[in-house]
Design a protein around this motif. Structure first.
Motif, PDB file in Angstrom:
ATOM      1  N   ALA A 164       0.814  -1.220   0.000  1.00 17.83           N
ATOM      2  CA  ALA A 164       0.000   0.000   0.000  1.00 17.83           C
ATOM      3  C   ALA A 164       0.846   1.269   0.000  1.00 17.83           C
ATOM      4  CB  ALA A 164      -0.941  -0.007   1.199  1.00 17.83           C
ATOM      5  N   HIS A 165       1.971   1.277   0.701  1.00 20.70           N
ATOM      6  CA  HIS A 165       2.827   2.469   0.724  1.00 20.70           C
ATOM      7  C   HIS A 165       3.373   2.768  -0.675  1.00 20.70           C
ATOM      8  CE1 HIS A 165       3.183   1.596   5.166  1.00 20.70           C
ATOM      9  NE2 HIS A 165       2.745   2.841   5.112  1.00 20.70           N
ATOM     10  N   GLN A 166       3.799   1.731  -1.368  1.00 21.07           N
ATOM     11  CA  GLN A 166       4.346   1.916  -2.717  1.00 21.07           C
ATOM     12  C   GLN A 166       3.257   2.386  -3.690  1.00 21.07           C
ATOM     13  OE1 GLN A 166       5.720  -2.127  -2.758  1.00 21.07           O
ATOM     14  NE2 GLN A 166       7.879  -1.495  -2.711  1.00 21.07           N
ATOM     15  N   ILE A 167       2.072   1.802  -3.576  1.00 20.99           N
ATOM     16  CA  ILE A 167       0.970   2.197  -4.454  1.00 20.99           C
ATOM     17  C   ILE A 167       0.578   3.651  -4.191  1.00 20.99           C
ATOM     18  CG2 ILE A 167      -1.483   1.802  -4.953  1.00 20.99           C
ATOM     19  CD1 ILE A 167      -0.890  -1.207  -4.320  1.00 20.99           C
ATOM     20  N   ALA A 168       0.419   4.022  -2.922  1.00 22.64           N
ATOM     21  CA  ALA A 168       0.042   5.398  -2.575  1.00 22.64           C
ATOM     22  C   ALA A 168       1.091   6.391  -3.063  1.00 22.64           C
ATOM     23  CB  ALA A 168      -0.168   5.527  -1.072  1.00 22.64           C
ATOM     24  N   ASP A 195       2.698  10.660  -6.772  1.00 20.64           N
ATOM     25  CA  ASP A 195       3.640  11.131  -7.792  1.00 20.64           C
ATOM     26  C   ASP A 195       2.948  11.439  -9.115  1.00 20.64           C
ATOM     27  OD1 ASP A 195       5.684  10.858  -5.935  1.00 20.64           O
ATOM     28  OD2 ASP A 195       6.476   8.995  -6.804  1.00 20.64           O
ATOM     29  N   LEU A 196       1.848  10.730  -9.406  1.00 18.74           N
ATOM     30  CA  LEU A 196       1.083  10.972 -10.633  1.00 18.74           C
ATOM     31  C   LEU A 196       0.156  12.179 -10.521  1.00 18.74           C
ATOM     32  CD1 LEU A 196       0.135   7.295 -11.562  1.00 18.74           C
ATOM     33  CD2 LEU A 196       1.671   8.820 -12.831  1.00 18.74           C
ATOM     34  N   GLY A 197       0.027  12.738  -9.302  1.00 16.85           N
ATOM     35  CA  GLY A 197      -0.837  13.899  -9.103  1.00 16.85           C
ATOM     36  C   GLY A 197      -2.239  13.543  -8.666  1.00 16.85           C
ATOM     37  N   LEU A 198      -2.459  12.286  -8.270  1.00 17.51           N
ATOM     38  CA  LEU A 198      -3.774  11.837  -7.838  1.00 17.51           C
ATOM     39  C   LEU A 198      -3.887  11.908  -6.319  1.00 17.51           C
ATOM     40  CD1 LEU A 198      -4.026   8.783 -10.232  1.00 17.51           C
ATOM     41  CD2 LEU A 198      -5.146  11.000 -10.485  1.00 17.51           C
ATOM     42  N   ALA A 199      -5.079  11.614  -5.813  1.00 19.29           N
ATOM     43  CA  ALA A 199      -5.350  11.699  -4.378  1.00 19.29           C
ATOM     44  C   ALA A 199      -5.712  10.312  -3.829  1.00 19.29           C
ATOM     45  CB  ALA A 199      -6.479  12.689  -4.104  1.00 19.29           C
ATOM     46  N   GLN A 229     -10.683  15.953   3.288  1.00 16.02           N
ATOM     47  CA  GLN A 229      -9.245  16.118   3.462  1.00 16.02           C
ATOM     48  C   GLN A 229      -8.570  16.505   2.149  1.00 16.02           C
ATOM     49  OE1 GLN A 229      -7.719  15.902   6.502  1.00 16.02           O
ATOM     50  NE2 GLN A 229      -9.830  15.724   7.195  1.00 16.02           N
ATOM     51  N   PRO A 230      -7.507  17.314   2.223  1.00 18.78           N
ATOM     52  CA  PRO A 230      -6.750  17.603   1.000  1.00 18.78           C
ATOM     53  C   PRO A 230      -5.982  16.359   0.556  1.00 18.78           C
ATOM     54  CG  PRO A 230      -5.671  18.574   2.897  1.00 18.78           C
ATOM     55  CD  PRO A 230      -6.972  17.999   3.385  1.00 18.78           C
ATOM     56  N   ALA A 231      -5.574  16.363  -0.689  1.00 15.04           N
ATOM     57  CA  ALA A 231      -4.779  15.246  -1.209  1.00 15.04           C
ATOM     58  C   ALA A 231      -3.465  15.163  -0.443  1.00 15.04           C
ATOM     59  CB  ALA A 231      -4.506  15.453  -2.693  1.00 15.04           C
ATOM     60  N   ARG A 241      -9.365   8.973  -4.941  1.00 16.61           N
ATOM     61  CA  ARG A 241     -10.491   9.907  -4.852  1.00 16.61           C
ATOM     62  C   ARG A 241     -10.760  10.495  -6.223  1.00 16.61           C
ATOM     63  NH1 ARG A 241      -9.116  13.696  -0.011  1.00 16.61           N
ATOM     64  NH2 ARG A 241     -10.935  14.771  -0.838  1.00 16.61           N
ATOM     65  N   THR A 242     -12.031  10.644  -6.526  1.00 18.21           N
ATOM     66  CA  THR A 242     -12.413  11.147  -7.839  1.00 18.21           C
ATOM     67  C   THR A 242     -12.943  12.571  -7.732  1.00 18.21           C
ATOM     68  OG1 THR A 242     -14.613  10.196  -7.586  1.00 18.21           O
ATOM     69  CG2 THR A 242     -12.957   8.837  -8.699  1.00 18.21           C
ATOM     70  N   GLY A 243     -13.068  13.213  -8.872  1.00 22.62           N
ATOM     71  CA  GLY A 243     -13.545  14.595  -8.901  1.00 22.62           C
ATOM     72  C   GLY A 243     -12.452  15.550  -8.475  1.00 22.62           C
ATOM     73  N   ARG A 244     -12.865  16.762  -8.131  1.00 24.54           N
ATOM     74  CA  ARG A 244     -11.903  17.772  -7.663  1.00 24.54           C
ATOM     75  C   ARG A 244     -11.511  17.476  -6.224  1.00 24.54           C
ATOM     76  NH1 ARG A 244     -15.421  22.364  -9.602  1.00 24.54           N
ATOM     77  NH2 ARG A 244     -14.842  22.575 -11.771  1.00 24.54           N
ATOM     78  N   VAL A 245     -10.221  17.453  -5.962  1.00 26.38           N
ATOM     79  CA  VAL A 245      -9.700  17.232  -4.617  1.00 26.38           C
ATOM     80  C   VAL A 245      -8.643  18.302  -4.370  1.00 26.38           C
ATOM     81  CG1 VAL A 245      -8.513  15.638  -3.076  1.00 26.38           C
ATOM     82  CG2 VAL A 245     -10.071  14.741  -4.803  1.00 26.38           C
ATOM     83  N   ALA A 246      -8.804  19.050  -3.288  1.00 27.58           N
ATOM     84  CA  ALA A 246      -7.828  20.095  -2.957  1.00 27.58           C
ATOM     85  C   ALA A 246      -6.436  19.481  -2.860  1.00 27.58           C
ATOM     86  CB  ALA A 246      -8.205  20.762  -1.637  1.00 27.58           C
ATOM     87  N   GLY A 247      -5.495  20.061  -3.566  1.00 31.52           N
ATOM     88  CA  GLY A 247      -4.112  19.606  -3.521  1.00 31.52           C
ATOM     89  C   GLY A 247      -3.746  18.577  -4.575  1.00 31.52           C
ATOM     90  N   ALA A 248      -4.711  17.988  -5.235  1.00 28.40           N
ATOM     91  CA  ALA A 248      -4.417  17.023  -6.303  1.00 28.40           C
ATOM     92  C   ALA A 248      -4.187  17.787  -7.604  1.00 28.40           C
ATOM     93  CB  ALA A 248      -5.558  16.028  -6.469  1.00 28.40           C
ATOM     94  N   ARG A 249      -3.206  17.365  -8.366  1.00 30.82           N
ATOM     95  CA  ARG A 249      -2.925  18.018  -9.643  1.00 30.82           C
ATOM     96  C   ARG A 249      -3.889  17.553 -10.737  1.00 30.82           C
ATOM     97  NH1 ARG A 249       2.169  16.077  -8.499  1.00 30.82           N
ATOM     98  NH2 ARG A 249       2.197  14.921 -10.436  1.00 30.82           N
TER      99      ARG A 249
END
Length: 156
Positions: A3-7, A12-16, A48-50, A69-77
């Motif tokens: 899970a740590h590696q996946i997260a 790094d990809l800009g997702l949350a 929560q923010p990304a 997380r999908t949609g707009r997420v604060a802090g996600a690119r």
């Protein structure tokens, strides 16, 4: 990968990413096996923010599942929309009616030679205060689409 590696990769990809309870967690015991490991650890995870690093995810343990997380997420690119395809029939429908996407992940258990899929799409860019024109028309189209997908095994 744990899970740590996946997260870390998702961050790094800009997702949350969000930490999900592992399937063997005591809180998951009452659920059917196919529903286990999908509940977020934190109750307020949607507000929560990304996370900027795995250190921002204190509940994350190597054996956890990791959600996006999908949609707009604060802090996600990048904001994403995910189509969850749960049957082979649904996959055929999606291939005929949805645009191609380079990001498809396999999900769930192998049932009768089939595993589910998640199709990822970038959410269209809009200004936060931009009004969606023709909202009623869009709601009618969305309702018609939901009826068409009912029983097919597709969630958005």
């Amino acid at each position: 990968m744990n899970a740590h590696q996946i997260a870390k990769r998702l961050i790094d990809l800009g997702l949350a990413p969000v930490a999900l309870l592992p399937p063997n967690h005591p809180n998951e015991a009452e659920k059917p096996p196919e529903k286990r490991g999908k509940a977020p650890f934190a109750r307020d995870w949607q507000s929560q923010p990304a996370p900027r690093s795995v250190d921002d995810m204190p509940d994350l343990m190597p054996e956890c599942n990791v959600g996006v997380r999908t949609g707009r997420v604060a802090g996600a690119r990048i904001a994403v929309v995910v189509v969850d395809i749960d049957s082979e029939k649904a996959c055929w429908w999606a291939k005929e009616h949805l645009p191609a996407t380079p990001i498809v992940t396999v999900s769930g258990r192998n049932t009768a030679g089939w595993r589910g899929q998640h199709w990822y799409y970038r959410r269209p860019e809009t200004k936060s205060d931009e009004r969606v024109g023709g909202r009623e028309r869009l709601q009618r189209r969305a309702l018609a689409l939901a009826r068409a997908l009912d029983g097919l095994g597709i969630d958005i």
